[in-house]
Scaffold this active site. Sequence first.
Site, PDB file in Angstrom:
ATOM      1  CE  LYS A  76      -3.103   1.292  11.368  1.00  9.14           C
ATOM      2  NZ  LYS A  76      -4.216   0.361  11.088  1.00  9.14           N
ATOM      3  CB  THR A  77      -6.109   7.480   8.868  1.00  9.89           C
ATOM      4  OG1 THR A  77      -5.182   6.585   8.257  1.00  9.89           O
ATOM      5  CG2 THR A  77      -6.048   8.822   8.160  1.00  9.89           C
ATOM      6  CG  ASP A 121      -0.865   4.797   6.847  1.00  9.03           C
ATOM      7  OD1 ASP A 121      -0.786   4.041   7.839  1.00  9.03           O
ATOM      8  OD2 ASP A 121      -1.735   4.674   5.971  1.00  9.03           O
ATOM      9  CB  THR A 170      -0.651  -3.194   9.230  1.00  9.74           C
ATOM     10  OG1 THR A 170       0.388  -3.250   8.233  1.00  9.74           O
ATOM     11  CG2 THR A 170      -1.684  -2.154   8.814  1.00  9.74           C
ATOM     12  NE  ARG A 229     -10.506   1.711   5.442  1.00 11.80           N
ATOM     13  CZ  ARG A 229      -9.202   1.819   5.702  1.00 11.80           C
ATOM     14  NH1 ARG A 229      -8.404   0.782   5.514  1.00 11.80           N
ATOM     15  NH2 ARG A 229      -8.713   2.956   6.156  1.00 11.80           N
TER      16      ARG A 229
END
Length: 356
Positions: A76-77, A121, A170, A229
């Site tokens: 997302k980032t 975020d 999230t 990640r």
Amino acid sequence: MNRDDTTPTPAEERLVGASADREDQAVEAALRPKDLGEFIGQEKVREQLDLVLRAARARGATADHVLLSGAPGLGKTTLSMIIAAEMGAPIRITSGPAIQHAGDLASILSSLQEGEVLFLDEIHRMSRPAEEMLYMAMEDFRVDVIVGKGPGATAIPLELPPFTLVGATTRAGLLPPPLRDRFGFTAHMEFYSPHELERVVHRSASLLDVVIEPDGAAEIAGRSRGTPRIANRLLRRVRDYAQVKADGVITREIAAAALAVYEVDARGLDRLDRAVLQALLKLFGGGPVGLSTLAVAVGEERETVEEVAEPFLVREGLLARTPRGRVATPAAWAHLGLTPPHPPAAGNGQQDLFGA
């Protein structure tokens, strides 16, 4: 007892945890793709987002506000930074927990440049007063700044330059409908397939100057829980093992041996996951058992079992949540190599109960 912000949580301490620590953030900055063409996976999201951005550039306008939802570690980032790069605009990064007062948000909004991208975020954790201010900012590019207190307070309208808000969450279900409806484009990030993660591992290995064979990348991808990640983190740990214990080349055997040292099994389960399953199977016969009882058996906090271990076990079909408690599935017995107990003999149940 209050937890220090610098103290890692159980999720952050895990090698297969999706939360980013400082090392992850530093490495991800170097590994992040710079445009949509480099971004791997999320095919539908990329296609839809590409149309939104290209149309905005053709009109010479700022892009619509974008809401990205999905589990941590899915990109997302990275996508927010790509949106800014594709629009040729600067990006401002902040988070919901950092905005606890409407004044905090007003100071950020008032300093934005025209066309700038504001990445927010964990937007669902923003305070309610700031959230209500954001409604007007997103829709009318205006905020009312309150000066003074009590009956003498005055609202001063402040015009804002057009900007693009990229919200990431999230837990999309926690966003109130008025906020969710103000986003022009919403996208849900899905977990990655093993094939997509193999491509991620190969790309990261190339950028990190690591020699990796296709079967080594497949081994890492298969244990990465569908999350880039985690794949990048496992790659770094396997790289360390290959440099110390082998010739630096990552093969399937080297990857498997390295991840065995770090207690990440072939399905991506770590020590905590297996402890939960072993307690459920060996101590309670597969359940049902209450969450608190299971947590005590594992020696962890109730919240740790529920929020850190269970989501992946449920998603993998190894554990089920029922009204009576947690229950292991046949797949859990098979994964740990255990034989499930025989089902009760057929009958009306009374004979079995009283042994008659």
